[in-house]
Design a protein around this motif. Structure first.
Motif, PDB file in Angstrom:
ATOM      1  N   UNK A 132       0.804  -1.242  -0.018  1.00  0.00           N
ATOM      2  CA  UNK A 132      -0.094  -0.030  -0.182  1.00  0.00           C
ATOM      3  C   UNK A 132       0.887   1.028  -0.205  1.00  0.00           C
ATOM      4  N   UNK A 133       0.628   2.025  -1.123  1.00  0.00           N
ATOM      5  CA  UNK A 133       1.603   3.370  -1.300  1.00  0.00           C
ATOM      6  C   UNK A 133       1.416   4.135   0.168  1.00  0.00           C
ATOM      7  N   UNK A 134       2.583   4.656   0.720  1.00  0.00           N
ATOM      8  CA  UNK A 134       2.249   5.490   1.828  1.00  0.00           C
ATOM      9  C   UNK A 134       2.091   4.476   3.316  1.00  0.00           C
ATOM     10  N   UNK A 135       2.485   3.209   3.203  1.00  0.00           N
ATOM     11  CA  UNK A 135       2.069   2.718   4.435  1.00  0.00           C
ATOM     12  C   UNK A 135       2.819   2.817   5.468  1.00  0.00           C
ATOM     13  N   UNK A 136       4.363   3.210   5.104  1.00  0.00           N
ATOM     14  CA  UNK A 136       5.216   3.418   5.911  1.00  0.00           C
ATOM     15  C   UNK A 136       5.495   4.952   6.422  1.00  0.00           C
ATOM     16  N   UNK A 137       4.907   5.744   5.710  1.00  0.00           N
ATOM     17  CA  UNK A 137       4.907   7.238   5.990  1.00  0.00           C
ATOM     18  C   UNK A 137       5.081   7.468   7.544  1.00  0.00           C
ATOM     19  N   UNK A 138       5.937   8.167   7.978  1.00  0.00           N
ATOM     20  CA  UNK A 138       5.981   8.387   9.365  1.00  0.00           C
ATOM     21  C   UNK A 138       6.864   7.445  10.336  1.00  0.00           C
ATOM     22  N   UNK A 139       7.035   6.654   9.751  1.00  0.00           N
ATOM     23  CA  UNK A 139       7.637   5.355  10.712  1.00  0.00           C
ATOM     24  C   UNK A 139       8.890   5.862  11.237  1.00  0.00           C
ATOM     25  N   UNK A 140       9.728   6.718  10.624  1.00  0.00           N
ATOM     26  CA  UNK A 140      10.814   7.148  11.465  1.00  0.00           C
ATOM     27  C   UNK A 140      10.751   8.667  11.922  1.00  0.00           C
ATOM     28  N   UNK A 141       9.638   8.878  12.338  1.00  0.00           N
ATOM     29  CA  UNK A 141       9.299  10.258  12.582  1.00  0.00           C
ATOM     30  C   UNK A 141       9.568  10.237  14.142  1.00  0.00           C
TER      31      UNK A 141
END
Length: 73
Positions: A44-53
């Motif tokens: 899913x596109x963007x599923x890992x967004x913010x994981x390293x925030x």
């Protein structure tokens, strides 16, 4: 019952694709556990967004040094 083709290709049943939200052209990951069970996960596109925030960045470490730190002899 679906069968594995001579090219090792597998056809997923339509009802399973509908339940998983898998459409033609979708990308997926597959994994095999120690018991030989295969798991298929739709990417899913963007599923890992913010994981390293919130991860603190050490700007004194170069990318090359960072890569080397992960290599074990």
């Amino acid at each position: 019952m679906p069968k594995v083709s001579s090219k090792r290709q597998i056809t997923l049943p339509v009802d399973q694709c509908r339940l998983a939200g898998i459409e033609p052209g979708d990308e997926y990951e597959s994994y095999v556990d120690n018991d030989g069970h295969i798991t298929i996960i739709k990417k899913v596109s963007g599923a890992a967004r913010g994981i390293l925030k919130g991860i603190r960045v050490d700007r004194q470490v170069s990318e090359d040094d960072s890569r080397q730190s992960g290599i074990r002899a």
